[in-house]
Motif scaffolding. Structure first.
Motif, PDB file in Angstrom:
ATOM      1  N   PHE A  65       0.822  -1.198   0.000  1.00 23.03           N
ATOM      2  CA  PHE A  65       0.000   0.000   0.000  1.00 23.03           C
ATOM      3  C   PHE A  65       0.862   1.257   0.000  1.00 23.03           C
ATOM      4  N   THR A  66       0.318   2.330  -0.564  1.00 24.71           N
ATOM      5  CA  THR A  66       0.984   3.627  -0.465  1.00 24.71           C
ATOM      6  C   THR A  66       0.796   4.162   0.952  1.00 24.71           C
ATOM      7  N   ASP A  67       1.551   5.182   1.298  1.00 24.58           N
ATOM      8  CA  ASP A  67       1.395   5.796   2.624  1.00 24.58           C
ATOM      9  C   ASP A  67      -0.021   6.326   2.822  1.00 24.58           C
ATOM     10  N   ASP A  68      -0.587   6.973   1.794  1.00 19.51           N
ATOM     11  CA  ASP A  68      -1.955   7.496   1.909  1.00 19.51           C
ATOM     12  C   ASP A  68      -2.966   6.378   2.110  1.00 19.51           C
ATOM     13  N   GLN A  69      -2.795   5.270   1.386  1.00 20.14           N
ATOM     14  CA  GLN A  69      -3.705   4.127   1.548  1.00 20.14           C
ATOM     15  C   GLN A  69      -3.601   3.559   2.958  1.00 20.14           C
ATOM     16  N   LEU A  70      -2.375   3.437   3.459  1.00 20.46           N
ATOM     17  CA  LEU A  70      -2.188   2.913   4.813  1.00 20.46           C
ATOM     18  C   LEU A  70      -2.806   3.843   5.857  1.00 20.46           C
ATOM     19  N   THR A  71      -2.657   5.134   5.670  1.00 20.17           N
ATOM     20  CA  THR A  71      -3.255   6.088   6.605  1.00 20.17           C
ATOM     21  C   THR A  71      -4.774   5.928   6.614  1.00 20.17           C
ATOM     22  N   SER A  72      -5.378   5.798   5.444  1.00 19.09           N
ATOM     23  CA  SER A  72      -6.832   5.601   5.358  1.00 19.09           C
ATOM     24  C   SER A  72      -7.245   4.277   5.983  1.00 19.09           C
ATOM     25  N   LEU A  73      -6.452   3.231   5.739  1.00 19.59           N
ATOM     26  CA  LEU A  73      -6.759   1.920   6.303  1.00 19.59           C
ATOM     27  C   LEU A  73      -6.655   1.937   7.826  1.00 19.59           C
ATOM     28  N   ILE A  74      -5.642   2.605   8.347  1.00 20.17           N
ATOM     29  CA  ILE A  74      -5.480   2.706   9.802  1.00 20.17           C
ATOM     30  C   ILE A  74      -6.676   3.444  10.411  1.00 20.17           C
ATOM     31  N   ASP A  75      -7.110   4.519   9.758  1.00 16.98           N
ATOM     32  CA  ASP A  75      -8.289   5.249  10.240  1.00 16.98           C
ATOM     33  C   ASP A  75      -9.507   4.328  10.260  1.00 16.98           C
ATOM     34  N   LYS A  76      -9.692   3.552   9.190  1.00 15.63           N
ATOM     35  CA  LYS A  76     -10.821   2.609   9.104  1.00 15.63           C
ATOM     36  C   LYS A  76     -10.744   1.579  10.230  1.00 15.63           C
ATOM     37  N   MET A  77      -9.569   0.986  10.435  1.00 16.26           N
ATOM     38  CA  MET A  77      -9.423  -0.011  11.494  1.00 16.26           C
ATOM     39  C   MET A  77      -9.673   0.619  12.861  1.00 16.26           C
ATOM     40  N   GLY A  78      -9.234   1.867  13.030  1.00 15.94           N
ATOM     41  CA  GLY A  78      -9.474   2.557  14.286  1.00 15.94           C
ATOM     42  C   GLY A  78     -10.961   2.765  14.556  1.00 15.94           C
ATOM     43  N   ARG A  79     -11.721   3.031  13.510  1.00 15.27           N
ATOM     44  CA  ARG A  79     -13.171   3.236  13.658  1.00 15.27           C
ATOM     45  C   ARG A  79     -13.914   1.919  13.879  1.00 15.27           C
ATOM     46  N   GLU A  80     -13.487   0.845  13.202  1.00  9.47           N
ATOM     47  CA  GLU A  80     -14.297  -0.365  13.139  1.00  9.47           C
ATOM     48  C   GLU A  80     -13.864  -1.502  14.059  1.00  9.47           C
ATOM     49  N   LEU A  81     -12.600  -1.583  14.402  1.00 12.08           N
ATOM     50  CA  LEU A  81     -12.142  -2.697  15.238  1.00 12.08           C
ATOM     51  C   LEU A  81     -12.461  -2.436  16.709  1.00 12.08           C
ATOM     52  N   SER A  82     -12.782  -3.494  17.411  1.00 12.00           N
ATOM     53  CA  SER A  82     -13.051  -3.399  18.845  1.00 12.00           C
ATOM     54  C   SER A  82     -11.750  -3.281  19.622  1.00 12.00           C
ATOM     55  N   GLU A  83     -11.855  -2.747  20.816  1.00  7.24           N
ATOM     56  CA  GLU A  83     -10.707  -2.668  21.705  1.00  7.24           C
ATOM     57  C   GLU A  83     -10.114  -4.056  21.890  1.00  7.24           C
ATOM     58  N   PRO A 127       5.336  -0.923  11.328  1.00  5.54           N
ATOM     59  CA  PRO A 127       4.269  -0.811  12.318  1.00  5.54           C
ATOM     60  C   PRO A 127       3.260   0.238  11.878  1.00  5.54           C
ATOM     61  N   LEU A 128       2.046   0.146  12.380  1.00  7.84           N
ATOM     62  CA  LEU A 128       1.009   1.117  12.047  1.00  7.84           C
ATOM     63  C   LEU A 128       1.423   2.525  12.449  1.00  7.84           C
ATOM     64  N   SER A 129       2.166   2.634  13.547  1.00 13.50           N
ATOM     65  CA  SER A 129       2.578   3.947  14.049  1.00 13.50           C
ATOM     66  C   SER A 129       3.454   4.704  13.053  1.00 13.50           C
ATOM     67  N   ALA A 130       4.054   4.015  12.094  1.00  9.58           N
ATOM     68  CA  ALA A 130       4.878   4.683  11.084  1.00  9.58           C
ATOM     69  C   ALA A 130       4.024   5.414  10.056  1.00  9.58           C
TER      70      ALA A 130
END
Length: 142
Positions: A81-99, A109-112
């Motif tokens: 994935f591109t950096d922009d795609q990864l940023t969007s994917l991380i946002d999606k996972m942050g919204r949808e995944l449970s704690e 790592p996602l933090s990158a």
């Protein structure tokens, strides 16, 4: 934290599903692969039929449209994935995944790719791939 047979694993960008087959066999967990290339999905389904397995399952579509709310773990090759795609994917996972849901990423790592503190690093370890050694990162949704 370890994956078990009770987990629901989603492989985002699963290609022909080889990682899905490995995880399904190793963990006996419910594994679902999402892939945008219909030929790859056909190949994965043909392999599953040849093996006589019902797990893993596969769907063809944009991974950004696939719901993640029931996933307890997500697997993603960061290098696909591109950096922009990864940023969007991380946002999606942050919204949808449970704690506590796990994200297993290869190469970074996602933090990158995000300034948000949505995930915490749990583990990292080297893995030998056909193209050389990489690092696998295990992160949990906060």
């Amino acid at each position: 934290t370890r994956l078990t047979a009770q987990d629901r694993v989603v492989d985002l960008g699963c290609g022909t599903g080889l990682g899905c087959f490995f995880l399904a066999r190793l963990l006996q967990a419910n594994v679902h692969g999402v892939e945008i290339n219909p030929e790859f999905v056909r190949r994965a389904q043909a392999i599953r039929a040849e093996l006589g397995w019902t797990n893993p399952s596969f769907s063809c579509g944009d991974l950004m449209d696939h719901p993640l709310g029931e996933a307890t773990a997500v697997f993603v090759y960061s290098t696909s994935f591109t950096d922009d795609q990864l940023t969007s994917l991380i946002d999606k996972m942050g919204r949808e995944l449970s704690e506590g849901a796990l994200v297993i990423s290869v190469s970074s790592p996602l933090s990158a790719h995000s300034t948000q503190s949505l995930f915490t690093d749990i583990d990292r370890f080297p893995v030998n791939f056909p193209w050389g050694q990489g690092t696998v990162f295990v992160q949990a949704r906060l």
